[in-house]
Scaffold this active site. Structure first.
Site: not given
Length: 561
Positions: A408-410
């Site tokens: 997942l994106d940060m």
């Protein structure tokens, strides 16, 4: 009129309660200072009403011509006498002009009619015209056709000869078979010798035919090459002149910093991964602002940049919104120009810090499912090592295989699956590759949609000049598809479910924000929308076949917004 008696310096009144920032803006991630907002609003008012130039920003449907939005920048500065004001700049050109009164000048004016660039450009244009004229001559087209026809005829003639040779060979073979029973030894010997000589002659004829056909093709190639030679020579000259001109231009882009040091763009980029300046390096608003401030003894206080006009087809740009400076072109340049200034620390270097324990919502002998917090990396970054992966490596020291199945994106929170062994990883990885894993994200969009459901299909690739931003690109982008359905609308915000069919970087964020997608960014999207307390995007549901139990399992985790 935007300009004043002070030229590019625009005086700015400050309220007694308004304090100046202690440090200069970190230009690649910032919240605009109130003074920058005041200056930007003054500039926007001018842009709405000005008659000093004619440029189609794509905001007026009655205007003709190419629609081009532009990035503008304002820098709060203080004179040596202590007067506060601001200077303004635009990226690139506006209305085919580099100089517009009230805006700082370019670092190098490529539009100067008497300058070396325009003179060399004219010469390059003449070379191009000569090349195009030679390329369009009838004799060249005829030579190309003649060569193609000669090549085709050569192949056909050779094929016909070989086909005939094969038939004659079969006849000779049959005659030998017939001779075995019909001729005496003497006549048979004579016939066999005759047939042998015919076979030898056939091979000789084939050899000379090949030489003749090759000679025909060679003659046609030589004629074409003779016509192409002056074109090739002109192209080499154009390439050489263009390279020298580019180097000469780069040498003109010499950037000052707060220490009074000067460095040209070639020296600045030679130590970067690129090794050389990218196109238009030094033409952005930010370097222009710094250069003018240093040259005119103005102290930089704060800075902000905003987009004005229609968004490009590839990028996500919203009219009137503030944006950070671009990284690919500006980061190395501003890294030099800000030396000697007291600049805010880079917040990206301290991002991704999570001191709590990761929430594991399910665990068995084969896998676990956890809830990743927002602003926490899935895997280690260049400067930040703490991540879901490093935490899981410590939590599962005896695990085998890569552990993480997806990322997942940060800034995105939500469900992540961790495989405890290689067998589990391979089984689950196959499900992800085959897209049988069911995923649902929940997001809050900064606006109201007209449609209630649909599919977004916009191919994506990384923005090489501004990582990690993504671009919509039909030519080089990877296919990216997202289904969506609206859940609720409240306070001018839309709660939505996303069902990503593919899994590209920033896919949901770009598909939401891009004008060819939903044209409504996710709340808190600092890359494609506006900064808020967090990115309102959460992976709330996952469903897949359990690799050991071979039954369908589902997991959910409510969004914290």
């Amino acid at each position: 009129m935007f300009y004043t008696e002070n030229g590019c310096f625009h005086p700015l009144a400050i309220k007694p309660s308004e304090s100046l920032p202690e440090q200069f803006t970190f230009p690649f991630y910032y919240t605009p200072h109130p003074l920058c907002i005041v200056a930007a609003e003054e500039l926007k008012t001018y842009l709405k009403t000005q008659t000093d130039f004619e440029h189609n920003f794509g905001l007026d449907n009655t205007k003709e011509g190419l629609e081009i939005g532009k990035m503008f920048g304002v820098m709060i500065v203080k004179t040596v006498e202590g007067q506060l004001g601001y200077i303004a700049a635009f990226s690139g050109k506006i209305a085919e002009r580099n100089h517009i009164e009230g805006f700082v000048p370019p670092i190098f004016d490529t539009l100067d009619k008497n300058g070396f660039y325009k003179q060399n450009e004219a010469h390059l244009n003449r070379l191009t015209a000569q090349i195009e004229s030679l390329e369009q001559q009838p004799a060249l087209e005829k030579a190309k056709i003649d060569l193609k026809q000669t090549q085709l005829e050569s192949v056909k003639t050779l094929d016909d000869f070989k086909r005939n040779s094969k038939a004659e060979k079969l006849k000779r073979k049959q005659r030998r078979i017939d001779a075995e029973n019909q001729l005496n030894a003497t006549d048979k010997a004579l016939l066999f010798e005759t047939l042998k000589q015919q076979s030898i002659q056939n091979n000789i004829d084939l050899k000379y035919l090949k030489l003749k056909l090759a000679d025909n093709v060679k003659t046609a190639e030589a004629h074409l090459a003779e016509l192409l030679q002056p074109i090739k020579k002109l192209k080499q000259e154009r390439k050489s002149r263009s390279a020298r001109l580019q180097k000469q231009i780069h040498e003109q882009y010499r950037f000052l910093n707060a220490k009074g040091e000067t460095k040209d763009v070639i020296a600045i980029f030679e130590t970067t991964d690129l090794g050389q300046p990218p196109a238009a390096a030094g033409e952005c608003a930010a370097p222009k602002l710094f250069q003018y401030a240093y040259e005119n003894k103005l102290k930089p206080i704060a800075m902000a940049e905003f987009w004005w006009g229609i968004s490009p087809n590839t990028e996500v740009r919203r009219h009137g919104q503030f944006y950070p400076s671009c990284r690919g072109r500006c980061e190395p340049i501003l890294g030099h120009m800000m030396q000697g200034l007291n600049v805010e620390p880079n917040p990206i270097e301290t991002a991704g810090v999570f001191k709590g324990e990761l929430e594991i919502i399910y665990e068995d002998d084969a896998l676990l499912v956890l809830n990743k917090p927002h602003e926490f990396l899935s895997v280690p970054g260049k400067t930040i090592k703490d991540s879901v992966l490093t935490r899981m490596q410590a939590y599962l020291p005896d695990a085998t295989g890569p552990l993480l199945l997806h990322r997942l994106d940060m800034s995105t929170s939500g469900l992540l699956v961790v495989a405890k062994n290689e067998r589990t990883h391979k089984h689950l990885q196959k499900q992800f590759i085959n897209r049988t894993v069911k995923k649902r994200y929940v997001a809050v969009l900064d606006g109201v949609l007209e449609a209630t459901e649909g599919i977004i299909d916009l191919p994506l690739r990384v923005d090489l000049n501004n990582r990690p931003r993504q671009l919509v690109c039909d030519e080089h982008g990877k296919k990216a598809t997202t289904k969506y359905e609206v859940v609720a609308v409240k306070d001018n915000k839309t709660r939505i479910h996303f069902y990503p069919i593919s899994g590209r970087t920033h896919q949901l964020r770009v598909h939401a924000a891009h004008r060819k997608g939903l044209n409504t960014p996710i709340v808190g999207d600092d890359l494609y929308g506006r900064l808020a307390n967090r990115l309102h995007l959460h992976a709330e549901y996952l469903s897949f076949e359990h690799p050991i139990e071979r039954k369908w399992v589902s997991f959910s985790c409510d969004a914290p917004f």
